[in-house]
Design an enzyme around this catalytic site. Structure first.
Site, PDB file in Angstrom:
ATOM      1  N   GLU A  35       4.635 -21.310 -28.604  1.00 39.61           N
ATOM      2  CA  GLU A  35       5.038 -19.889 -28.570  1.00 39.61           C
ATOM      3  C   GLU A  35       3.929 -18.938 -29.381  1.00 39.61           C
ATOM      4  OE1 GLU A  35       7.637 -17.629 -27.448  1.00 39.61           O
ATOM      5  OE2 GLU A  35       6.125 -16.376 -28.281  1.00 39.61           O
ATOM      6  N   GLY A  40      12.514 -17.058 -29.745  1.00 37.50           N
ATOM      7  CA  GLY A  40      13.859 -15.920 -29.270  1.00 37.50           C
ATOM      8  C   GLY A  40      13.226 -15.032 -28.265  1.00 37.50           C
ATOM      9  N   CYS A  43      14.756 -11.329 -25.619  1.00 36.79           N
ATOM     10  CA  CYS A  43      16.156 -10.954 -25.716  1.00 36.79           C
ATOM     11  C   CYS A  43      16.607 -11.136 -27.141  1.00 36.79           C
ATOM     12  CB  CYS A  43      16.771 -12.395 -25.240  1.00 36.79           C
ATOM     13  SG  CYS A  43      18.552 -12.476 -25.881  1.00 36.79           S
ATOM     14  N   LYS A  52      21.622  -4.088 -28.618  1.00 28.71           N
ATOM     15  CA  LYS A  52      22.975  -4.020 -28.812  1.00 28.71           C
ATOM     16  C   LYS A  52      23.408  -3.510 -30.291  1.00 28.71           C
ATOM     17  CE  LYS A  52      22.884  -4.373 -25.126  1.00 28.71           C
ATOM     18  NZ  LYS A  52      21.975  -4.785 -24.266  1.00 28.71           N
ATOM     19  N   ILE A 186      18.288  -0.404 -18.743  1.00 22.53           N
ATOM     20  CA  ILE A 186      17.950  -0.045 -19.756  1.00 22.53           C
ATOM     21  C   ILE A 186      17.699   1.437 -19.885  1.00 22.53           C
ATOM     22  CG2 ILE A 186      15.471   0.135 -21.253  1.00 22.53           C
ATOM     23  CD1 ILE A 186      14.769  -2.584 -20.138  1.00 22.53           C
ATOM     24  N   MET A 318      16.890 -10.879 -13.916  1.00 24.17           N
ATOM     25  CA  MET A 318      16.127 -11.398 -15.166  1.00 24.17           C
ATOM     26  C   MET A 318      17.120 -11.420 -16.164  1.00 24.17           C
ATOM     27  SD  MET A 318      12.272 -10.173 -14.292  1.00 24.17           S
ATOM     28  CE  MET A 318      12.581  -8.673 -13.621  1.00 24.17           C
ATOM     29  N   HIS A 444      49.844  -9.375 -23.387  1.00 21.46           N
ATOM     30  CA  HIS A 444      50.250  -7.784 -23.619  1.00 21.46           C
ATOM     31  C   HIS A 444      50.399  -7.238 -25.010  1.00 21.46           C
ATOM     32  CE1 HIS A 444      52.063  -3.763 -22.659  1.00 21.46           C
ATOM     33  NE2 HIS A 444      53.010  -4.371 -23.688  1.00 21.46           N
TER      34      HIS A 444
HETATM   35  P1  NAI Z   1      15.942  -1.643 -13.477  1.00 24.01           P
HETATM   36  O1  NAI Z   1      15.520  -2.328 -12.382  1.00 24.01           O
HETATM   37  O2  NAI Z   1      17.438  -2.052 -13.861  1.00 24.01           O
HETATM   38  O3  NAI Z   1      15.989  -0.010 -13.330  1.00 24.01           O
HETATM   39  C1  NAI Z   1      14.740   0.547 -13.096  1.00 24.01           C
HETATM   40  C2  NAI Z   1      15.133   2.033 -12.370  1.00 24.01           C
HETATM   41  O4  NAI Z   1      14.101   2.682 -12.495  1.00 24.01           O
HETATM   42  C3  NAI Z   1      15.703   1.824 -10.952  1.00 24.01           C
HETATM   43  O5  NAI Z   1      16.872   2.451 -10.943  1.00 24.01           O
HETATM   44  C4  NAI Z   1      14.535   2.501 -10.149  1.00 24.01           C
HETATM   45  O6  NAI Z   1      15.108   3.019  -9.242  1.00 24.01           O
HETATM   46  C5  NAI Z   1      13.945   3.487 -11.344  1.00 24.01           C
HETATM   47  N1  NAI Z   1      12.533   3.788 -11.068  1.00 24.01           N
HETATM   48  C6  NAI Z   1      11.312   2.942 -10.574  1.00 24.01           C
HETATM   49  N2  NAI Z   1      10.323   3.747 -10.574  1.00 24.01           N
HETATM   50  C7  NAI Z   1      10.492   5.041 -11.019  1.00 24.01           C
HETATM   51  C8  NAI Z   1       9.928   6.341 -11.092  1.00 24.01           C
HETATM   52  N3  NAI Z   1       8.496   6.311 -10.852  1.00 24.01           N
HETATM   53  N4  NAI Z   1      10.600   7.437 -11.400  1.00 24.01           N
HETATM   54  C9  NAI Z   1      11.996   7.381 -11.865  1.00 24.01           C
HETATM   55  N5  NAI Z   1      12.655   6.404 -11.841  1.00 24.01           N
HETATM   56  C10 NAI Z   1      11.984   5.067 -11.239  1.00 24.01           C
HETATM   57  O7  NAI Z   1      15.051  -1.812 -14.680  1.00 24.01           O
HETATM   58  P2  NAI Z   1      15.098  -1.685 -16.515  1.00 24.01           P
HETATM   59  O8  NAI Z   1      16.179  -0.851 -16.852  1.00 24.01           O
HETATM   60  O9  NAI Z   1      13.850  -1.460 -16.781  1.00 24.01           O
HETATM   61  O10 NAI Z   1      15.451  -3.263 -16.717  1.00 24.01           O
HETATM   62  C11 NAI Z   1      14.550  -4.175 -16.604  1.00 24.01           C
HETATM   63  C12 NAI Z   1      15.408  -5.707 -16.473  1.00 24.01           C
HETATM   64  O11 NAI Z   1      15.986  -5.995 -17.978  1.00 24.01           O
HETATM   65  C13 NAI Z   1      16.923  -5.545 -15.635  1.00 24.01           C
HETATM   66  O12 NAI Z   1      16.545  -5.623 -14.321  1.00 24.01           O
HETATM   67  C14 NAI Z   1      17.588  -6.720 -16.426  1.00 24.01           C
HETATM   68  O13 NAI Z   1      17.174  -7.618 -15.826  1.00 24.01           O
HETATM   69  C15 NAI Z   1      17.138  -6.600 -17.823  1.00 24.01           C
HETATM   70  N6  NAI Z   1      18.140  -6.048 -18.846  1.00 24.01           N
HETATM   71  C16 NAI Z   1      19.417  -6.501 -18.721  1.00 24.01           C
HETATM   72  C17 NAI Z   1      20.323  -5.870 -19.523  1.00 24.01           C
HETATM   73  C18 NAI Z   1      21.518  -6.256 -19.903  1.00 24.01           C
HETATM   74  O14 NAI Z   1      21.940  -7.130 -19.242  1.00 24.01           O
HETATM   75  N7  NAI Z   1      22.575  -5.333 -20.363  1.00 24.01           N
HETATM   76  C19 NAI Z   1      19.641  -4.678 -20.386  1.00 24.01           C
HETATM   77  C20 NAI Z   1      18.575  -4.276 -20.278  1.00 24.01           C
HETATM   78  C21 NAI Z   1      17.513  -4.979 -19.622  1.00 24.01           C
END
Ligand code: NAI
Length: 465
Positions: A35, A40, A43, A52, A186, A318, A444
């Site tokens: 690493e 870690g 995440c 969170k 995000i 992812m 309940h």
């Molecule tokens: P995402 O793929 O969820 O969302 C990216 C968004 O950006 C999409 O809605 C897309 O349409 C928009 N976009 C792309 N280019 C753009 C532009 N030039 N202008 C405006 N909008 C645009 O990606 P995000 O939120 O960055 O998260 C990445 C990854 O991280 C997720 O796919 C997930 O795997 C992981 N993640 C998981 C979480 C969870 O499980 N709660 C929380 C945060 C991230």
């Protein structure tokens, strides 16, 4: 140069890598984990866990402020303030506790952890460049677990006022005005948190709605809450150009073609993540790819014998829990156990307000796959526990085959539904039918009753709505 030999060498100490190392250690296999940064991975250090913590702190602050303005059940509080430096300290302490725990578990399983940057020479040889010099490792199995990093957009390269989610989680001051580009996981999670912390937030999304991967019915309560929090949501809008002083972003609106200026102190870019496949000699292996990701089979084997890949570098979704499941599976496979990663049910959770969760197929996906379906929806407005928690937004939705009632998918939106999602996953993984869910006695008063009621509704026998 020091030379070491091992059976398994894992590059990357995030959830995929450290879980694979711990499980391999438990099974008595000699393992080296390399690493370059903190154990870690994303995440624990700059992703799931710190985000969170901030989401929780922001909500606690917002709730306290709300109650100060008068509560329906008579709670009165005094002046509410937030010591942001203390919030960051608390968040960092949680991260340290968890990464320290991982370190301890690896030590317990006699995993050798090498701090340094890996450089692949060939499928069996890796150089590790550390503080004390370079070590050459010969390995029988090479496991790639190098994760992913935030995507950049050419108009807004990271730096100055343009920040990634990593920077957003470590801001020493809460921005007065925050623009967020991308309304995916995000973007929506952090827009909500910063709006609760007092930032004036503008959320810019290229698609025609927020959280475009999920359907409109499911995301409507989140959109409504964003509006209530004062977030300006711009859909069908694309970030184009930042002014020289880094304060004004030109946003191009699809349809009208208008350019709208958005002013902010910080611009958070959250437009997705890309796999980390460059910069450590991976190209020398010339592995078969699946788009930007490394192609793997159900054992996480790559196209080269005894080279394996797990976690974000292998594709969507992812998510940390997918990565950890792959890590466990692979360690068991390498120990000669019967284990494969075959179309498992992978729940997803968006920690927004209200939260959104999904397991299995959504209605439109089920229809695309030519299933004739029945759907049951139960709203939290008819759930006693939701009323007592002062948050009745959202619902639970269950989708099943019309012919044999096999449950194909379960989704929910509502307060704390992240705690329901594992039960949903169990139902789909175990091949439950609607009758199984409906006839399982649910305690309940709980929010989980909405799951049982949704199954009753799909069967046309709803009791409480
Ligand atoms: P995402 O793929 O969820 O969302 C990216 C968004 O950006 C999409 O809605 C897309 O349409 C928009 N976009 C792309 N280019 C753009 C532009 N030039 N202008 C405006 N909008 C645009 O990606 P995000 O939120 O960055 O998260 C990445 C990854 O991280 C997720 O796919 C997930 O795997 C992981 N993640 C998981 C979480 C969870 O499980 N709660 C929380 C945060 C991230």
């Amino acid at each position: 140069m020091e030379d070491i030999a091992t059976k398994i060498l894992i590059i990357g100490g995030g959830p995929a890598g450290y879980v694979a190392a711990i499980r391999a250690g438990q099974l008595g296999l000699p393992v080296i984990l390399v690493e370059k940064d903190q154990l870690g991975g994303t995440c624990l250090n700059i992703g799931c866990i710190p985000s969170k913590a901030l989401i929780h702190a922001a909500d606690a602050y917002y709730q306290a402020l709300g109650r100060q303005q008068g509560s329906v059940f008579g709670l009165q509080t005094g002046d509410v303030t937030l010591d942001w430096a203390k919030t960051l300290k608390w968040k960092n302490a949680i991260v340290r506790r968890l990464t320290g725990g991982v370190e301890g578990l690896l030590r317990k399983q006699r995993v050798t952890v090498l701090k340094g940057t890996a450089e692949i020479q060939d499928g069996k040889t890796v150089l590790v460049h550390g503080k004390a010099g370079t070590t050459r490792i010969r390995t029988q199995h090479l496991v790639l677990a190098t994760g992913s990093a935030p995507l950049q957009i050419p108009a807004l390269p990271f730096g100055g006022n343009v920040i990634s989610s990593t920077d957003a989680l470590a801001l020493t001051e809460i921005p007065k005005k925050l623009a967020v580009v991308g309304a995916g996981y995000i973007g929506v999670e952090l827009s909500t948190a910063f709006a609760k912390l007092g930032s004036q937030v503008t959320l810019i999304e290229a698609a025609d709605r927020i959280l475009p991967l999920w359907d409109l019915e499911l995301t409507a309560p989140v959109r409504k809450r964003l509006t209530a929090l004062g977030v300006t949501v711009m859909t069908r809008s694309e970030a184009r150009e930042l002014s020289e002083d880094g304060r004004i972003l030109q946003v191009h609106q699809h349809g009208s073609g208008a350019a709208v200026p958005v002013e902010a102190d910080r611009f958070l870019v959250a437009v997705g993540r890309r796999p980390n496949i460059g910069g450590f000699g991976l190209e020398r292996l010339d592995l078969a790819m699946n788009g930007a990701f490394i192609r793997i089979d159900k054992y996480c084997a790559t196209s080269m014998l005894n080279v394996w890949a797990i976690g974000d570098i292998t594709g969507e979704p992812m998510l940390a829990h997918r990565a950890m499941a792959q890590g466990t599976m692979l360690a068991e496979h390498l120990a000669g156990k019967k284990s494969a990663f075959e179309e498992p049910v992978i729940p997803s959770v968006c920690f927004t307000d209200p939260e959104v969760v999904c397991v299995g197929l959504m209605p439109d996906q089920a229809k695309r796959e030519d299933y004739e379906i029945v759907t049951g929806i139960f709203p939290f407005t008819a759930n006693g526990r939701a009323m007592t928690q002062q948050d009745e937004s959202g619902f639970v939705r269950i989708i099943a085959r019309a012919d044999n009632h096999l449950v194909l998918g379960i989704q929910a939106v509502g307060h704390d539904v992240s705690e329901l999602v594992n039960g949903f996953a169990l139902a789909v993984e175990m091949g439950a039918v609607l009758e199984d869910v409906a006839q399982t006695i649910h305690a309940h008063p709980t929010r989980g009753e909405a799951f049982q009621e949704a199954a009753f509704t799909a069967l046309g026998r709803n009791l409480h709505s």
